[in-house]
Every structure is written in C-alpha cells, then in structure tokens.
Design an enzyme around this catalytic site. Structure first.
Site, PDB file in Angstrom:
ATOM      1  N   GLU A   1    -127.687 -20.202  88.552  1.00 49.36           N
ATOM      2  CA  GLU A   1    -126.514 -19.422  88.110  1.00 49.36           C
ATOM      3  C   GLU A   1    -126.874 -18.070  87.513  1.00 49.36           C
ATOM      4  O   GLU A   1    -126.058 -17.464  86.813  1.00 49.36           O
ATOM      5  CB  GLU A   1    -125.720 -20.231  87.076  1.00 49.36           C
ATOM      6  CG  GLU A   1    -125.203 -21.562  87.547  1.00 49.36           C
ATOM      7  CD  GLU A   1    -124.082 -21.455  88.569  1.00 49.36           C
ATOM      8  OE1 GLU A   1    -123.931 -20.389  89.203  1.00 49.36           O
ATOM      9  OE2 GLU A   1    -123.370 -22.446  88.729  1.00 49.36           O
TER      10      GLU A   1
ATOM     11  N   HIS B   1    -123.718 -21.745  79.261  1.00 46.06           N
ATOM     12  CA  HIS B   1    -122.910 -22.339  80.336  1.00 46.06           C
ATOM     13  C   HIS B   1    -123.126 -23.847  80.295  1.00 46.06           C
ATOM     14  O   HIS B   1    -124.270 -24.307  80.329  1.00 46.06           O
ATOM     15  CB  HIS B   1    -123.339 -21.773  81.690  1.00 46.06           C
ATOM     16  CG  HIS B   1    -122.826 -22.561  82.848  1.00 46.06           C
ATOM     17  ND1 HIS B   1    -121.482 -22.807  83.046  1.00 46.06           N
ATOM     18  CD2 HIS B   1    -123.468 -23.185  83.869  1.00 46.06           C
ATOM     19  CE1 HIS B   1    -121.329 -23.546  84.146  1.00 46.06           C
ATOM     20  NE2 HIS B   1    -122.522 -23.787  84.659  1.00 46.06           N
TER      21      HIS B   1
ATOM     22  N   HIS C   1    -121.426 -27.989  81.316  1.00 45.25           N
ATOM     23  CA  HIS C   1    -120.463 -28.817  82.040  1.00 45.25           C
ATOM     24  C   HIS C   1    -119.881 -29.804  81.026  1.00 45.25           C
ATOM     25  O   HIS C   1    -120.034 -31.010  81.179  1.00 45.25           O
ATOM     26  CB  HIS C   1    -121.152 -29.557  83.188  1.00 45.25           C
ATOM     27  CG  HIS C   1    -121.718 -28.658  84.241  1.00 45.25           C
ATOM     28  ND1 HIS C   1    -122.351 -29.144  85.367  1.00 45.25           N
ATOM     29  CD2 HIS C   1    -121.745 -27.306  84.364  1.00 45.25           C
ATOM     30  CE1 HIS C   1    -122.750 -28.119  86.126  1.00 45.25           C
ATOM     31  NE2 HIS C   1    -122.394 -26.995  85.524  1.00 45.25           N
TER      32      HIS C   1
ATOM     33  N   TYR D   1    -103.595 -22.901  67.288  1.00 44.98           N
ATOM     34  CA  TYR D   1    -103.906 -21.501  66.936  1.00 44.98           C
ATOM     35  C   TYR D   1    -105.373 -21.143  67.157  1.00 44.98           C
ATOM     36  O   TYR D   1    -105.722 -19.985  67.383  1.00 44.98           O
ATOM     37  CB  TYR D   1    -103.473 -21.202  65.490  1.00 44.98           C
ATOM     38  CG  TYR D   1    -104.451 -21.660  64.434  1.00 44.98           C
ATOM     39  CD1 TYR D   1    -104.388 -22.947  63.900  1.00 44.98           C
ATOM     40  CD2 TYR D   1    -105.458 -20.809  63.984  1.00 44.98           C
ATOM     41  CE1 TYR D   1    -105.302 -23.365  62.940  1.00 44.98           C
ATOM     42  CE2 TYR D   1    -106.373 -21.225  63.027  1.00 44.98           C
ATOM     43  CZ  TYR D   1    -106.288 -22.501  62.509  1.00 44.98           C
ATOM     44  OH  TYR D   1    -107.196 -22.913  61.576  1.00 44.98           O
TER      45      TYR D   1
ATOM     46  N   HIS E   1    -115.948 -27.107  87.797  1.00 46.28           N
ATOM     47  CA  HIS E   1    -117.344 -26.816  87.463  1.00 46.28           C
ATOM     48  C   HIS E   1    -117.667 -26.968  85.970  1.00 46.28           C
ATOM     49  O   HIS E   1    -118.365 -27.903  85.607  1.00 46.28           O
ATOM     50  CB  HIS E   1    -117.646 -25.389  87.967  1.00 46.28           C
ATOM     51  CG  HIS E   1    -119.068 -24.980  87.843  1.00 46.28           C
ATOM     52  ND1 HIS E   1    -119.645 -24.011  88.620  1.00 46.28           N
ATOM     53  CD2 HIS E   1    -120.049 -25.386  86.999  1.00 46.28           C
ATOM     54  CE1 HIS E   1    -120.917 -23.869  88.276  1.00 46.28           C
ATOM     55  NE2 HIS E   1    -121.182 -24.691  87.304  1.00 46.28           N
TER      56      HIS E   1
ATOM     57  N   TYR F   1    -111.677 -11.369  59.866  1.00 44.24           N
ATOM     58  CA  TYR F   1    -112.550 -12.373  59.273  1.00 44.24           C
ATOM     59  C   TYR F   1    -113.991 -12.167  59.721  1.00 44.24           C
ATOM     60  O   TYR F   1    -114.928 -12.171  58.927  1.00 44.24           O
ATOM     61  CB  TYR F   1    -112.029 -13.756  59.691  1.00 44.24           C
ATOM     62  CG  TYR F   1    -112.828 -14.921  59.219  1.00 44.24           C
ATOM     63  CD1 TYR F   1    -112.889 -15.253  57.859  1.00 44.24           C
ATOM     64  CD2 TYR F   1    -113.504 -15.734  60.121  1.00 44.24           C
ATOM     65  CE1 TYR F   1    -113.630 -16.348  57.428  1.00 44.24           C
ATOM     66  CE2 TYR F   1    -114.224 -16.843  59.707  1.00 44.24           C
ATOM     67  CZ  TYR F   1    -114.287 -17.140  58.365  1.00 44.24           C
ATOM     68  OH  TYR F   1    -114.994 -18.221  57.939  1.00 44.24           O
TER      69      TYR F   1
HETATM   70 ZN   LIG Z   1    -122.949 -25.042  86.249  1.00 48.36          ZN
END
Ligand SMILES: [Zn+2]
Length: 217
Positions: free
Chosen positions: A76, A95, A97, A116, A158, A211
């Site tokens: 990726e 990243h 899953h 919120y 994904h 903040y």
């Molecule tokens: Zn992935």
C-alpha cells in the site's frame, strides 16, 4: 517540518505497528504504518510479522516511489506517498483493518455525525472511499479524495486510514475511530441514529481545533 531517517524513527514505526495489533485495531500482518522523512517516508515492509520486524526491515520510499532497503515496502505504499504529497501537515499514517470500521466499510458505509466525537475526523462525517484493488493508484486516488478536509477515512471493503502530525496521534485517532465505528454499529442494531446537525458539528470541530492549539502551547 524536517525529519531525517533514523533508528529511533524506525523503532517508533515498528512500535506503532505492534501497538496497533496489541490495541485490537488490527490483526496479523494486515495494515501498515509510515512516518514522513525528508524527501519521502519510512514504511513497514510487505509480508513480515510486526513482531519479527527489525529497524533494518523498515523501507525508505522517496517521493517518486523509489524504495530503498532490504525488503519490499508494504503493497500500500502508493497511498502513503500520495497522502504525504497532498497534505504537507501529515507526518504519520496508520492503516488498519479494524473490525468495526471495516464492517461498516464492507457495507460501503461511512460514519455520520451520530456522536459529537465524529469531529475528531476534522469535519461532520467520516467518508468511505469507493472500492479499488489494494495497492493500486486508483485506491490511492480514492483515499486522498476521501481524506480531503479530514484526518481519517474508511476504504470500502477494506479498512481505514488515519493520519496525524505524529505516529502516536495517528494511532490514537485510529483507536478513537474504531471505538466510534463500534458504537455506530451497536446503534444500528436498534435503528438508524439521528445525526447532529451541521451547525452543531461545526461548533464541535471549532472547539476541538481550539483545544488542540491550547495543548500544543
Ligand atoms: Zn489494507
């Protein structure tokens, strides 16, 4: 902000990847982690368990996509490269899953402003990028687009991508989003929750920005 490739940063990338699994937002070898360096980024290698990953296994990829190291970069790497190119403020990308966020993404569902805390995404919703094959330029293009004005997005069928100005921040955001995804999933078992309106969400986003600015002082 300039950051050079160092053993300390490589170790921080590995620690973040291990924490991702320890925190339950990722399992096995899926997912990946990167940190920006001058001229490119450091990313976890392809197909190597995080527990067995050493600093020398981390791959340096330059902004043209040229990889340097003894291993191949995560498949990726393209969306990491393209997110860093599109977003000067992003210093780290996680990243994963993660189970609940990915469940929603498998239904092509983003997460609306049902709570919120969705404002942690940087706006009033978390978008779900359309599906494309992993590792492709098409997936990367969809991800960059879904991240516009946001710091997190889901990827259809994904997983999720969370970005931040440091590894800890990107990881904490991924955990927060997985928590929100679980709450949204639970709410959906009873019915479709009402969303907070745009005015209220704009107010929350503003409060979060204030903040964060105060925290940095
Ligand atoms: Zn992935």
């Amino acid at each position: 902000m300039a950051t050079t490739d160092s053993r300390a940063l490589r170790l921080a990338v590995i620690r973040t990847a291990r924490d991702m699994n320890a925190l339950g937002i990722n399992r096995g070898k899926s997912g990946n982690v990167s940190a920006r360096i001058d001229g490119g980024f450091l990313v976890t290698p392809s197909a190597l368990p995080y527990e067995q990953t050493a600093p020398e296994d981390i791959v340096a990829v330059d902004r043209d996509g040229e990889a340097r190291g003894r291993r191949a970069p995560s498949s990726e790497w393209r969306f990491h490269r393209d997110i860093y190119a599109a977003r000067a403020e992003v210093m780290a990308i996680v990243h994963a899953h993660s189970p609940f966020a990915t469940t929603l993404a498998c239904l092509d569902r983003g997460i609306p402003a049902f709570h919120y805390m969705i404002a942690v995404a940087g706006g009033s919703d978390i978008r779900c990028a359309p599906y494309a094959t992993f590792g492709t330029q098409e997936l990367s293009d969809h991800a960059v687009h879904a991240l516009e004005g946001r710091v997190v997005c889901l990827l259809a069928h994904h997983g999720l991508i969370a970005v931040g100005n440091a590894l800890e921040q990107a990881l904490a955001l991924a955990v927060e989003v997985e928590t929100l995804a679980e709450m949204y999933w639970r709410a959906l078992q009873i019915g479709e929750p009402k969303s907070l309106n745009e005015t209220e969400m704009a107010r929350i986003v503003q409060k979060f920005t204030t903040y964060r600015t105060l925290q940095r002082r």
